[in-house]
Design an enzyme around this catalytic site. Structure first.
Site, PDB file in Angstrom:
ATOM      1  N   GLU A   1      49.743  58.230  75.672  1.00 42.83           N
ATOM      2  CA  GLU A   1      49.470  59.175  74.666  1.00 42.83           C
ATOM      3  C   GLU A   1      48.435  58.596  73.796  1.00 42.83           C
ATOM      4  OE1 GLU A   1      53.112  60.230  72.055  1.00 42.83           O
ATOM      5  OE2 GLU A   1      51.719  61.321  70.994  1.00 42.83           O
TER       6      GLU A   1
ATOM      7  N   HIS B   1      48.903  64.421  68.538  1.00 47.42           N
ATOM      8  CA  HIS B   1      49.705  63.986  69.387  1.00 47.42           C
ATOM      9  C   HIS B   1      49.899  64.524  70.729  1.00 47.42           C
ATOM     10  CE1 HIS B   1      52.031  61.070  66.664  1.00 47.42           C
ATOM     11  NE2 HIS B   1      51.166  61.767  65.682  1.00 47.42           N
TER      12      HIS B   1
ATOM     13  N   HIS C   1      49.550  57.237  67.296  1.00 48.33           N
ATOM     14  CA  HIS C   1      49.955  56.109  67.727  1.00 48.33           C
ATOM     15  C   HIS C   1      48.749  54.962  67.937  1.00 48.33           C
ATOM     16  CE1 HIS C   1      53.730  57.891  68.622  1.00 48.33           C
ATOM     17  NE2 HIS C   1      53.015  59.130  69.065  1.00 48.33           N
TER      18      HIS C   1
ATOM     19  N   GLU D   1      50.807  69.057  68.870  1.00 49.46           N
ATOM     20  CA  GLU D   1      51.356  68.444  70.082  1.00 49.46           C
ATOM     21  C   GLU D   1      50.289  69.047  71.098  1.00 49.46           C
ATOM     22  OE1 GLU D   1      53.323  65.853  70.437  1.00 49.46           O
ATOM     23  OE2 GLU D   1      54.579  65.846  68.708  1.00 49.46           O
TER      24      GLU D   1
HETATM   25 ZN   LIG Z   1      53.189  61.214  69.090  1.00 52.77          ZN
END
Ligand SMILES: [Zn+2]
Length: 383
Positions: free
Chosen positions: A213, A275, A198, A339
């Site tokens: 995030e 992420h 992002h 993640e």
């Molecule tokens: Zn993400």
């Protein structure tokens, strides 16, 4: 998973009203609808169906490889002879290893070889198993994940004139990886693309404590960069600050493509997208990694990062999983998407905002990369 229905059983067509062949081969025409008041006992359609000779037998399996003299492209063709018409569906799977699965409805294996070995040039081997009273499955093990154009599954009707039975044909084209990777152990001189998830107009997931995030992924990515550079690696960052990589007003695909293009154009050895996860239930937590097995190394990379991140962060193990995400699919080099934790879990959100935890996870990524190169070098040596 992709699923394609490729042929329709002729037997099923025969069952279509108004007329169908009865158990003795006599054509039965349904009576006109009786008046509602008069009860008429008639066999259930399912009962009739059971008595029909629906179940066929796979009587032979043959295979051959063919090389096109002009293009050099080679193909493996598997042919299953069947005693009568069947329906086939094909799908590809990435886990636990890449494979092509052909479900055959309406036939069971007869006296045929149930395991074949092809020597791994195009496919490693195939296995034929019964999956029910009238269904079978052919599993073809392939070295790399197959795309739509890499295989074809179809049926051919019987041809009594040439004494040919009904056939199921499975073609697998040779899959050539775009680049051959040979890795040496160690981080020194490796080119590593780091993609902080992002950024700019896209904050990514937002925690209950309002953390974004995009801020955490960049903080961790910068620490990974520092550690890798200290170890002698060259680091390519898809972004160094809070921005859209493609530029303003881009579509989601344009934005992701901008990131994969940076890694592809600069010939990175591996690509790591960082992420933070999020879920509606705030109790969900843990670390996971994702891969798309387009080279022989993607899964190995994800597994090494997953285990190193678990050791570093001590969070719940959500596994290294196959996935179709754009950035891991469209990068040409081995890639993984991590993640780190759940921003939607208040405890993990708190952790994610501490420099200590960010540092630990960054060290985990670097440790995982180091172990990956050691194992990938061994894998390359064996081939
Ligand atoms: Zn993400």
């Amino acid at each position: 998973m992709r699923r394609t229905i490729l042929a329709v059983s002729l037997c099923l067509l025969l069952l279509t009203p108004p007329a169908f062949a009865g158990p003795n081969g006599v054509t039965v025409t349904p009576e006109p609808k009786p008046a509602a008041q008069i009860p008429v006992v008639r066999p259930e359609p399912a009962a009739v169906k059971q008595e029909l000779p629906l179940k066929q037998e796979i009587t032979n399996i043959r295979w051959a490889t063919h090389e096109d003299a002009l293009t050099g492209q080679s193909k493996l063709r598997l042919v299953l002879d069947v005693s009568g018409p069947v329906r086939v569906e094909a799908e590809t799977a990435a886990a636990p290893t890449p494979r092509l699965v052909v479900n055959i409805k309406g036939a069971v294996p007869g006296k045929v070889k149930d395991a074949l070995s092809f020597g791994g040039k195009i496919a490693d081997g195939a296995e034929l198993v019964a999956t029910g009273l009238d269904s079978s499955r052919l599993i073809v093990d392939v070295p790399l994940m197959l795309e739509d154009g890499d295989y074809r599954v179809f049926t051919l009707p019987s041809d009594p004139k040439f004494n040919r039975p009904f056939r199921v044909v499975v073609d697998v084209n040779k899959k050539v990886p775009p680049v051959t990777y040979k890795f040496r152990p160690g981080l020194k001189n490796k080119v590593i693309a780091i993609d902080p998830g992002h950024g700019g107009s896209d904050p990514g997931a937002i925690g209950l404590g309002k953390s974004q995030e995009k801020v955490i992924t960049l903080a961790v990515a910068k620490q990974v960069q520092a550690l890798l550079e200290k170890a002698g690696a060259k680091v390519i960052m898809t972004r160094q600050d809070d921005r859209d990589v493609f530029g303003p007003n881009a579509t989601a695909v344009e934005e992701l493509k901008a990131r994969t293009s940076i890694a592809n154009n600069r010939k990175a050895d591996v690509f790591i997208s960082i992420h933070i996860n999020s879920f509606t239930n705030s109790a969900a937590g843990g670390t996971s990694t994702y891969y798309y097995q387009k080279t022989p190394y993607d899964m190995l990379l994800a597994q090494n990062l997953q285990s190193a991140l678990l050791q570093a962060g001590g969070l719940y193990d959500r596994g290294a999983n196959p996935a179709n995400f754009y950035v891991i699919k469209r990068t040409v080099m081995p890639a993984t998407l991590v993640e780190l934790a759940f921003i939607s879990n208040p405890e993990e959100e708190k952790l994610l905002n501490t420099p200590q935890f960010q540092q630990k996870m960054a060290q985990g990524i670097v440790q995982g990369l180091d172990r990956f190169f050691a194992q990938a070098a061994k894998l390359g040596g064996e081939r």
